[in-house]
Design a protein around this motif. Structure first.
Motif, mmCIF file in Angstrom:
data_model
loop_
_atom_site.group_PDB
_atom_site.id
_atom_site.type_symbol
_atom_site.label_atom_id
_atom_site.label_comp_id
_atom_site.label_asym_id
_atom_site.label_seq_id
_atom_site.Cartn_x
_atom_site.Cartn_y
_atom_site.Cartn_z
ATOM 1 N N THR A 1 47.095 22.620 46.900
ATOM 2 C CA THR A 1 46.303 22.005 47.089
ATOM 3 C C THR A 1 45.350 23.514 47.665
ATOM 4 O OG1 THR A 1 45.449 19.786 46.653
ATOM 5 C CG2 THR A 1 43.245 21.036 47.469
ATOM 6 N N ASN B 1 45.596 19.466 51.759
ATOM 7 C CA ASN B 1 46.098 18.034 51.416
ATOM 8 C C ASN B 1 47.453 17.650 51.253
ATOM 9 O OD1 ASN B 1 47.678 16.470 49.049
ATOM 10 N ND2 ASN B 1 46.869 17.511 47.840
ATOM 11 N N TRP C 1 49.953 15.719 51.145
ATOM 12 C CA TRP C 1 51.323 15.134 50.520
ATOM 13 C C TRP C 1 51.712 16.615 49.868
ATOM 14 C CZ3 TRP C 1 46.841 11.803 49.166
ATOM 15 C CH2 TRP C 1 46.969 10.521 49.743
ATOM 16 N N LYS D 1 43.239 23.807 42.065
ATOM 17 C CA LYS D 1 41.828 23.471 42.406
ATOM 18 C C LYS D 1 40.933 22.017 43.081
ATOM 19 C CE LYS D 1 40.153 27.461 40.191
ATOM 20 N NZ LYS D 1 41.390 27.778 39.145
ATOM 21 N N PRO D 2 41.081 21.813 43.532
ATOM 22 C CA PRO D 2 40.812 19.733 44.534
ATOM 23 C C PRO D 2 38.809 19.401 42.835
ATOM 24 C CG PRO D 2 39.539 21.637 45.850
ATOM 25 C CD PRO D 2 40.630 22.202 45.373
ATOM 26 N N ALA D 3 39.669 18.644 43.388
ATOM 27 C CA ALA D 3 38.440 17.632 42.898
ATOM 28 C C ALA D 3 37.928 18.306 40.908
ATOM 29 C CB ALA D 3 37.036 17.191 43.757
ATOM 30 N N GLN D 4 38.623 18.964 40.563
ATOM 31 C CA GLN D 4 38.543 20.141 38.996
ATOM 32 C C GLN D 4 39.464 19.844 38.283
ATOM 33 O OE1 GLN D 4 37.273 24.106 39.346
ATOM 34 N NE2 GLN D 4 36.338 23.596 41.606
ATOM 35 N N ARG E 1 47.258 16.600 37.410
ATOM 36 C CA ARG E 1 46.122 17.864 37.637
ATOM 37 C C ARG E 1 46.148 17.708 39.138
ATOM 38 N NH1 ARG E 1 41.627 16.601 40.501
ATOM 39 N NH2 ARG E 1 42.922 14.688 40.721
ATOM 40 N N ASN E 2 46.720 17.154 39.382
ATOM 41 C CA ASN E 2 46.748 17.332 41.668
ATOM 42 C C ASN E 2 48.088 18.161 41.855
ATOM 43 O OD1 ASN E 2 48.398 14.513 41.178
ATOM 44 N ND2 ASN E 2 47.221 13.822 42.213
ATOM 45 N N ALA E 3 47.995 18.102 43.029
ATOM 46 C CA ALA E 3 48.640 18.439 43.768
ATOM 47 C C ALA E 3 49.547 17.654 44.431
ATOM 48 C CB ALA E 3 48.751 19.786 44.262
ATOM 49 N N ARG F 1 56.513 13.174 43.037
ATOM 50 C CA ARG F 1 56.182 12.220 44.294
ATOM 51 C C ARG F 1 57.085 12.246 45.183
ATOM 52 N NH1 ARG F 1 53.558 6.992 43.188
ATOM 53 N NH2 ARG F 1 52.342 7.438 41.068
ATOM 54 N N TYR F 2 56.760 11.452 46.721
ATOM 55 C CA TYR F 2 57.366 12.270 48.095
ATOM 56 C C TYR F 2 58.946 11.722 48.105
ATOM 57 C CZ TYR F 2 56.852 6.697 48.116
ATOM 58 O OH TYR F 2 56.675 6.021 47.466
ATOM 59 N N ALA G 1 52.251 7.087 52.248
ATOM 60 C CA ALA G 1 52.006 7.921 51.139
ATOM 61 C C ALA G 1 52.352 7.748 49.833
ATOM 62 C CB ALA G 1 53.148 9.228 51.861
ATOM 63 N N ARG H 1 41.362 7.111 50.795
ATOM 64 C CA ARG H 1 40.936 7.331 49.694
ATOM 65 C C ARG H 1 39.725 6.930 49.273
ATOM 66 N NH1 ARG H 1 44.280 10.989 46.735
ATOM 67 N NH2 ARG H 1 45.605 8.592 45.949
ATOM 68 N N MET I 1 38.492 12.908 40.485
ATOM 69 C CA MET I 1 39.105 12.099 41.582
ATOM 70 C C MET I 1 39.266 10.409 41.478
ATOM 71 S SD MET I 1 38.990 14.833 44.459
ATOM 72 C CE MET I 1 40.777 13.468 46.279
HETATM 73 N N1 LIG Z 1 51.870 13.854 43.785
HETATM 74 C C1 LIG Z 1 51.657 12.354 45.099
HETATM 75 C C2 LIG Z 1 50.554 12.055 44.998
HETATM 76 C C3 LIG Z 1 49.341 13.605 45.409
HETATM 77 C C4 LIG Z 1 48.283 13.194 45.744
HETATM 78 O O1 LIG Z 1 47.385 11.750 45.688
HETATM 79 N N2 LIG Z 1 47.043 14.390 45.557
HETATM 80 C C5 LIG Z 1 45.803 14.701 46.209
HETATM 81 C C6 LIG Z 1 45.186 13.965 48.082
HETATM 82 S S1 LIG Z 1 43.436 13.576 47.799
HETATM 83 C C7 LIG Z 1 45.138 15.365 45.598
HETATM 84 O O2 LIG Z 1 45.622 16.437 44.882
HETATM 85 N N3 LIG Z 1 43.845 15.713 45.567
HETATM 86 C C8 LIG Z 1 42.964 16.529 44.590
HETATM 87 C C9 LIG Z 1 42.411 16.310 43.431
HETATM 88 O O3 LIG Z 1 42.878 15.179 43.021
HETATM 89 O O4 LIG Z 1 42.512 17.207 42.763
HETATM 90 C C10 LIG Z 1 52.177 11.297 43.835
HETATM 91 O O5 LIG Z 1 52.314 10.644 43.523
HETATM 92 O O6 LIG Z 1 52.575 10.799 45.423
#
Ligand SMILES: N[C@@H](CCC(=O)N[C@@H](CS)C(=O)NCC(=O)O)C(=O)O
Length: 254
Positions: free
Chosen positions: A20, A25, A27, A48-51, A63-65, A78-79, A114, A124, A145
């Protein structure tokens, strides 16, 4: 921090870490630290967060990171997938205990911090709820999100109790470790659990701007966690500060 675009990253081999951009972030910060501590080089790729991040979804199905892509292997998110990859590719002291009991406890503890339904997952939900209260329910239709992280106002009611229970469990565990003469969460070694707690506790008590130059809006959103839980033992933050002093790098760069 330098970021590649998805198009640039697709042409590379080696480790590409989707992160991100512009936000620490937890993670992502923990994943970066785990690879750095194991001396594994990577290039950063922008999320890009929240997109919608449609290019990332098309490439990785995520989609996320973070997402870790090594050569032609399947994406790891995953961690524990990330810690395992760092253990396999890296050199130097391991972040995973040799002792089986310690290893089982470490993985369980990181999951509470996590994992899905762990500390930050629950925190969150509180932040998403605060977003609805501040900006109205339409925000949930625009910001992916809300759907991705299972926002539900009924779940929010149970979160505070869960968080209070976890924070007091962790504080008790740290006090016991201290009594046993260990400065770490697991046995007497620095492990991935210390790394994950250091970055995830940044949401409970955010590092100051000179160490963590994050946007003010996100800093404010993160404060929802500390203002929602009961008073917690300062040992939780003392531990974090010790890990940064002795093992991790400041200022954060994202
Ligand atoms: N991939 C991780 C989770 C990662 C995660 O929750 N990332 C959120 C952190 S708030 C993120 O990327 N948020 C930005 C978004 O969703 O756009 C897992 O499954 O353990």
């Amino acid at each position: 921090m330098e970021y590649l675009t998805v198009e640039q990253a697709k042409k590379r081999q080696g480790l590409r870490l989707i992160l991100t951009r512009g936000i620490p972030n937890p993670w992502c910060e923990a994943a970066k630290a785990v690879f750095s501590l194991r001396n594994v080089d990577y290039v950063a790729v922008e999320q890009k967060p929240a997109q919608d991040n449609l290019d990332l979804v098309e490439w990785t199905r995520h989609r996320n990171a973070p997402v870790a892509l090594f050569d032609t292997e399947a994406p790891r998110v995953r961690y524990m997938e990330i810690v395992d990859l760092a253990e396999r590719l890296g050199t130097g002291p391991s972040l995973v205990p040799q002792d089986r009991d310690a290893r089982i406890f470490m993985i369980g503890l990181i999951n509470e911090i996590a994992g899905e339904c762990g500390m930050l997952w629950n925190a969150r939900l509180l932040m998403l709820d605060a977003g609805i209260k501040a900006r109205g329910p339409k925000i949930a239709e625009k910001d992916p999100m809300y759907a991705d992280y299972g926002y539900d106002s009924e779940k929010v009611k149970k979160v505070k109790h869960w968080l209070d229970g976890f924070l007091s469990y962790l504080a008790k565990h740290l006090s016991q470790q201290k009594k046993n003469g260990s400065p770490y969460l697991i046995g007497s070694e620095f492990t991935a659990a210390d790394v994950y707690w250091a970055y995830f506790s940044n949401v409970l008590e955010t590092l100051p701007p000179e160490q963590n130059p994050m946007p003010n809006g996100v800093r404010k959103a993160w404060a929802t966690l500390a203002t929602s839980v009961s008073a917690y033992d300062p040992i939780l933050i003392e531990h974090r500060d010790k890990m940064f002093k002795n093992h991790l790098i400041l200022p954060l760069s994202f």
